[in-house]
Design a protein around this motif. Sequence first.
Motif, PDB file in Angstrom:
ATOM      1  N   ILE A 153       0.849  -1.074   0.122  1.00  0.00           N
ATOM      2  CA  ILE A 153       0.060  -0.349  -0.170  1.00  0.00           C
ATOM      3  C   ILE A 153       0.630   1.377  -0.276  1.00  0.00           C
ATOM      4  CG2 ILE A 153      -1.693   1.344   1.111  1.00  0.00           C
ATOM      5  CD1 ILE A 153      -2.848  -1.218   2.458  1.00  0.00           C
ATOM      6  N   ALA A 154       0.341   2.078  -0.516  1.00  0.00           N
ATOM      7  CA  ALA A 154       1.407   3.369  -1.069  1.00  0.00           C
ATOM      8  C   ALA A 154       0.351   4.466  -1.113  1.00  0.00           C
ATOM      9  CB  ALA A 154       2.772   3.319  -1.469  1.00  0.00           C
ATOM     10  N   THR A 155      -0.006   5.603  -0.433  1.00  0.00           N
ATOM     11  CA  THR A 155      -1.023   6.115  -0.555  1.00  0.00           C
ATOM     12  C   THR A 155      -0.474   7.518   0.278  1.00  0.00           C
ATOM     13  OG1 THR A 155      -1.850   5.752   1.474  1.00  0.00           O
ATOM     14  CG2 THR A 155      -2.748   4.589  -1.149  1.00  0.00           C
ATOM     15  N   GLY A 156      -0.697   8.689  -0.582  1.00  0.00           N
ATOM     16  CA  GLY A 156      -0.914   9.978   1.119  1.00  0.00           C
ATOM     17  C   GLY A 156      -2.168  10.714   0.720  1.00  0.00           C
ATOM     18  N   GLY A 157      -1.781  11.998   1.532  1.00  0.00           N
ATOM     19  CA  GLY A 157      -3.013  12.804   1.473  1.00  0.00           C
ATOM     20  C   GLY A 157      -2.583  13.857   1.226  1.00  0.00           C
ATOM     21  N   ALA A 170      -5.455  20.502   9.347  1.00  0.00           N
ATOM     22  CA  ALA A 170      -6.025  19.914   8.357  1.00  0.00           C
ATOM     23  C   ALA A 170      -6.908  18.520   8.925  1.00  0.00           C
ATOM     24  CB  ALA A 170      -4.362  19.615   7.527  1.00  0.00           C
ATOM     25  N   ASP A 171      -7.945  17.977   8.094  1.00  0.00           N
ATOM     26  CA  ASP A 171      -8.556  16.805   8.021  1.00  0.00           C
ATOM     27  C   ASP A 171      -8.613  16.074   7.064  1.00  0.00           C
ATOM     28  OD1 ASP A 171     -11.389  15.816   8.608  1.00  0.00           O
ATOM     29  OD2 ASP A 171     -10.736  16.402  10.568  1.00  0.00           O
ATOM     30  N   ALA A 172      -9.000  15.113   6.802  1.00  0.00           N
ATOM     31  CA  ALA A 172      -9.531  14.488   6.245  1.00  0.00           C
ATOM     32  C   ALA A 172     -10.682  14.369   5.179  1.00  0.00           C
ATOM     33  CB  ALA A 172      -9.301  12.375   6.867  1.00  0.00           C
ATOM     34  N   ALA A 173     -12.061  15.518   6.657  1.00  0.00           N
ATOM     35  CA  ALA A 173     -12.773  16.144   5.528  1.00  0.00           C
ATOM     36  C   ALA A 173     -12.626  16.415   4.225  1.00  0.00           C
ATOM     37  CB  ALA A 173     -13.459  16.333   6.406  1.00  0.00           C
ATOM     38  N   TRP A 174     -11.969  17.107   4.457  1.00  0.00           N
ATOM     39  CA  TRP A 174     -11.587  18.133   2.684  1.00  0.00           C
ATOM     40  C   TRP A 174     -10.291  17.351   2.492  1.00  0.00           C
ATOM     41  CZ3 TRP A 174     -12.673  20.314   7.455  1.00  0.00           C
ATOM     42  CH2 TRP A 174     -11.979  20.723   8.135  1.00  0.00           C
ATOM     43  N   SER A 175      -9.441  16.223   2.630  1.00  0.00           N
ATOM     44  CA  SER A 175      -8.696  15.878   1.471  1.00  0.00           C
ATOM     45  C   SER A 175      -8.475  15.093   0.594  1.00  0.00           C
ATOM     46  CB  SER A 175      -7.710  14.462   2.468  1.00  0.00           C
ATOM     47  OG  SER A 175      -6.367  14.429   2.013  1.00  0.00           O
ATOM     48  N   LEU A 176      -7.520  15.528  -0.580  1.00  0.00           N
ATOM     49  CA  LEU A 176      -7.091  14.839  -1.430  1.00  0.00           C
ATOM     50  C   LEU A 176      -6.351  14.015  -1.721  1.00  0.00           C
ATOM     51  CD1 LEU A 176      -6.382  14.779  -5.324  1.00  0.00           C
ATOM     52  CD2 LEU A 176      -4.676  16.362  -4.643  1.00  0.00           C
ATOM     53  N   GLY A 177      -6.330  12.834  -1.581  1.00  0.00           N
ATOM     54  CA  GLY A 177      -5.960  11.208  -2.070  1.00  0.00           C
ATOM     55  C   GLY A 177      -6.233  10.319  -2.447  1.00  0.00           C
ATOM     56  N   SER A 178      -5.703   9.681  -1.958  1.00  0.00           N
ATOM     57  CA  SER A 178      -6.446   8.120  -2.235  1.00  0.00           C
ATOM     58  C   SER A 178      -5.615   6.692  -1.653  1.00  0.00           C
ATOM     59  CB  SER A 178      -5.224   7.945  -4.216  1.00  0.00           C
ATOM     60  OG  SER A 178      -4.395   7.131  -3.823  1.00  0.00           O
ATOM     61  N   PHE A 179      -6.429   5.955  -1.894  1.00  0.00           N
ATOM     62  CA  PHE A 179      -6.238   4.824  -1.159  1.00  0.00           C
ATOM     63  C   PHE A 179      -6.237   3.437  -1.965  1.00  0.00           C
ATOM     64  CE2 PHE A 179      -6.998   1.820   2.613  1.00  0.00           C
ATOM     65  CZ  PHE A 179      -5.019   2.048   3.059  1.00  0.00           C
ATOM     66  N   LEU A 180      -4.742   2.723  -2.345  1.00  0.00           N
ATOM     67  CA  LEU A 180      -4.894   1.670  -3.161  1.00  0.00           C
ATOM     68  C   LEU A 180      -4.108   0.626  -2.913  1.00  0.00           C
ATOM     69  CD1 LEU A 180      -4.283   4.222  -6.874  1.00  0.00           C
ATOM     70  CD2 LEU A 180      -6.572   3.377  -6.162  1.00  0.00           C
ATOM     71  N   PHE A 215      -3.888  30.113   4.253  1.00  0.00           N
ATOM     72  CA  PHE A 215      -4.530  29.155   4.164  1.00  0.00           C
ATOM     73  C   PHE A 215      -3.187  28.197   3.354  1.00  0.00           C
ATOM     74  CE2 PHE A 215      -8.345  30.862   3.643  1.00  0.00           C
ATOM     75  CZ  PHE A 215      -9.501  30.234   3.417  1.00  0.00           C
ATOM     76  N   THR A 216      -2.644  26.953   4.129  1.00  0.00           N
ATOM     77  CA  THR A 216      -1.779  26.519   4.158  1.00  0.00           C
ATOM     78  C   THR A 216      -1.687  24.761   3.010  1.00  0.00           C
ATOM     79  OG1 THR A 216      -0.537  27.463   5.731  1.00  0.00           O
ATOM     80  CG2 THR A 216       0.608  25.703   4.906  1.00  0.00           C
ATOM     81  N   LEU A 217      -1.446  23.932   2.509  1.00  0.00           N
ATOM     82  CA  LEU A 217      -1.601  22.698   1.965  1.00  0.00           C
ATOM     83  C   LEU A 217      -0.394  22.105   3.080  1.00  0.00           C
ATOM     84  CD1 LEU A 217      -1.158  22.490  -1.641  1.00  0.00           C
ATOM     85  CD2 LEU A 217      -3.087  22.813  -0.359  1.00  0.00           C
ATOM     86  N   LYS A 218      -1.070  21.151   3.734  1.00  0.00           N
ATOM     87  CA  LYS A 218      -0.430  19.850   5.175  1.00  0.00           C
ATOM     88  C   LYS A 218      -0.268  18.916   4.067  1.00  0.00           C
ATOM     89  CE  LYS A 218      -0.142  23.516   7.745  1.00  0.00           C
ATOM     90  NZ  LYS A 218       2.298  23.361   8.526  1.00  0.00           N
ATOM     91  N   TYR A 219       0.074  17.902   4.809  1.00  0.00           N
ATOM     92  CA  TYR A 219       0.062  16.736   3.916  1.00  0.00           C
ATOM     93  C   TYR A 219       0.425  15.427   4.828  1.00  0.00           C
ATOM     94  CZ  TYR A 219       2.174  19.866   0.386  1.00  0.00           C
ATOM     95  OH  TYR A 219       1.956  20.978  -0.541  1.00  0.00           O
ATOM     96  N   ARG A 220       0.172  13.993   4.435  1.00  0.00           N
ATOM     97  CA  ARG A 220       0.313  12.875   5.353  1.00  0.00           C
ATOM     98  C   ARG A 220       0.345  11.618   4.505  1.00  0.00           C
ATOM     99  NH1 ARG A 220      -4.802  10.201   7.865  1.00  0.00           N
ATOM    100  NH2 ARG A 220      -6.740  10.122   5.489  1.00  0.00           N
ATOM    101  N   THR A 221       1.163  10.809   5.546  1.00  0.00           N
ATOM    102  CA  THR A 221       1.422   9.720   4.850  1.00  0.00           C
ATOM    103  C   THR A 221       0.100   8.258   5.075  1.00  0.00           C
ATOM    104  OG1 THR A 221       3.558   9.512   4.884  1.00  0.00           O
ATOM    105  CG2 THR A 221       2.870   7.109   4.149  1.00  0.00           C
ATOM    106  N   ARG A 222      -0.910   7.895   4.293  1.00  0.00           N
ATOM    107  CA  ARG A 222      -1.542   7.088   4.714  1.00  0.00           C
ATOM    108  C   ARG A 222      -1.686   5.625   5.565  1.00  0.00           C
ATOM    109  NH1 ARG A 222      -7.332   8.069   1.306  1.00  0.00           N
ATOM    110  NH2 ARG A 222      -7.784   6.774   3.155  1.00  0.00           N
ATOM    111  N   SER A 223      -0.370   5.422   4.633  1.00  0.00           N
ATOM    112  CA  SER A 223      -0.421   3.781   5.371  1.00  0.00           C
ATOM    113  C   SER A 223       1.513   3.615   5.966  1.00  0.00           C
ATOM    114  CB  SER A 223      -0.180   2.814   4.754  1.00  0.00           C
ATOM    115  OG  SER A 223      -0.150   3.324   3.063  1.00  0.00           O
ATOM    116  N   THR A 224       2.055   4.076   6.904  1.00  0.00           N
ATOM    117  CA  THR A 224       3.126   3.280   7.400  1.00  0.00           C
ATOM    118  C   THR A 224       3.570   2.347   8.502  1.00  0.00           C
ATOM    119  OG1 THR A 224       3.217   4.425   9.241  1.00  0.00           O
ATOM    120  CG2 THR A 224       3.191   6.157   7.376  1.00  0.00           C
ATOM    121  N   PRO A 225       5.080   2.338   6.996  1.00  0.00           N
ATOM    122  CA  PRO A 225       6.407   3.258   6.773  1.00  0.00           C
ATOM    123  C   PRO A 225       6.409   3.133   5.509  1.00  0.00           C
ATOM    124  CG  PRO A 225       7.332   1.263   7.490  1.00  0.00           C
ATOM    125  CD  PRO A 225       5.700   0.692   7.706  1.00  0.00           C
ATOM    126  N   GLY A 226       7.258   4.025   4.890  1.00  0.00           N
ATOM    127  CA  GLY A 226       7.139   4.310   3.484  1.00  0.00           C
ATOM    128  C   GLY A 226       6.502   5.568   3.486  1.00  0.00           C
TER     129      GLY A 226
END
Length: 240
Positions: A153-157, A170-180, A215-226
Amino acid sequence: MRTDDVASLLVLPPADGIGFRQGVVVEWDRQTAQNRVQVGGSLMQDLPILNTNEALSLAPGSVVGILTCGSTWFILGRITIPGSVEAASALSAVFAQIRVATNNEAGTRNDATYGDLSGTSVGPEVTVTISPAGRALVFWTADYGQSSDWRPIATGGVSVAVSGATTRAADAAWSLGSFLQHPVAPNPGAALMAGGHQGAMMYLFEDLTPGSNTFTLKYRTRSTPGNVEFQSRQIAVLAM
């Protein structure tokens, strides 16, 4: 409108058929422009609007000018004091209602919570003046993908944080991302961008505090590590 308690206000001498009053918006429906406006000691219902563009920025508490013509009253628009938040938001609506910022640097994040990317690749961010309507339409885009070993699994938000007059994390309720789900590569040690994506997001922020908001972009990894790598990031904010 309530004719019983405003009759004395509406009866004007023949020489004064056209006049001017000042009122305060008590209720304002952003969808239909239905309204209630306090004028002196009377509450007026659903006054017509001469400047329809102003309807986008009116809200409870807005001070408005009112044109009277005999027994008919019209809302002219907001009354703004030079140097005030209301004046700044009115001018920004005319000259530069939208702000855009871009950061094409690549950066990585290896954390399931939203934050900044590694190194100096922060943001991008924009600052706008929010009117008493308390609304902003925000658009953002980014390229992202896993930058370390292939994993199942390799995804970001990518989300947006608001600071300044309004504080909103920043919140997942208004996040750009995928979970593949990605297959494991034949060479598990290969370092490459596994499953890169490009996407865009739009979100309407409401109930913001009037004034200067960033308004500032913030980032996360939806699955870790990686690590997930992000690049070609852009944000655009339309203050309303």
